[in-house]
Write an enzyme that holds these catalytic residues in place. Sequence first.
Site, short mmCIF file in Angstrom:
data_model
loop_
_atom_site.label_atom_id
_atom_site.label_comp_id
_atom_site.label_asym_id
_atom_site.label_seq_id
_atom_site.Cartn_x
_atom_site.Cartn_y
_atom_site.Cartn_z
N SER A 22 41.85 38.98 50.87
CA SER A 22 43.04 39.78 51.13
C SER A 22 43.96 39.69 49.92
O SER A 22 43.53 40.00 48.81
CB SER A 22 43.72 39.31 52.42
OG SER A 22 44.80 40.16 52.78
N HIS A 49 41.03 43.57 52.46
CA HIS A 49 42.08 44.28 53.18
C HIS A 49 42.68 45.37 52.29
O HIS A 49 43.16 45.08 51.19
CB HIS A 49 43.18 43.32 53.63
CG HIS A 49 42.75 42.39 54.71
ND1 HIS A 49 43.43 41.23 55.00
CD2 HIS A 49 41.70 42.44 55.58
CE1 HIS A 49 42.83 40.61 56.01
NE2 HIS A 49 41.78 41.32 56.37
N ASP A 142 42.97 36.09 59.30
CA ASP A 142 41.74 36.85 59.48
C ASP A 142 40.60 36.10 58.79
O ASP A 142 40.73 35.64 57.66
CB ASP A 142 41.90 38.25 58.88
CG ASP A 142 40.78 39.19 59.26
OD1 ASP A 142 40.05 38.90 60.24
OD2 ASP A 142 40.61 40.23 58.58
#
Length: 202
Positions: A22, A49, A142
């Site tokens: 991310s 992401h 996540d």
Amino acid sequence: MLPSCDVAPPPAGLRLIAIGASAGGVEALGIVLRALPATCRATVVVVLHLAPGRSSQLPHLYAERCQLPLREAQDKEPLQAGTVYFAPPDYHLQVEPDGCFSLSQEAPVYFSRPSIDVLLETAALAYRRAMLAIILTGASADGAAGLARVRQLGGSAWVQDPQRASCGIMPAAALKRAGADRVLDLPQMAASLALLGDGEHK
């Protein structure tokens, strides 16, 4: 105490490498993907992401830095050995038991779609011990639940050292929830992946 971070080859019998990243992930992925040798026969699947509503340029971005073919994953597409796939923006990327991808627009996970958890949890069911999951820099949790599932089903887990990550929140969350087989900085991870070759299926 953290697992040993000495350079060592990835697990034997490896057929799938799933990578989640991310915040700070564009740079980290560049280092990791550059390390993959042309002889790598494992399939590599990446979730980074991305903001929804924007086309992904990731295959083009990394094309000159990776020796393997790169492409955006397509719905119902069979996974090919020795290929790097990227999750498309605004879709969860899943790996089905028949060895094909599927895309969905179910609710975001930790405000993200694609979700690292969704990829890891589905891939773990399909590949079990033949899978390596890697969690890189990021600013959410996540990937933590997915990594736990990978380890539960016999797969291996590498996590970027949170203290050396651009953003250590995501790798720290993964370690807290799932632990890891190895905790590595990016140069160590790259050196280990560079040892991949024709033996992954043995």
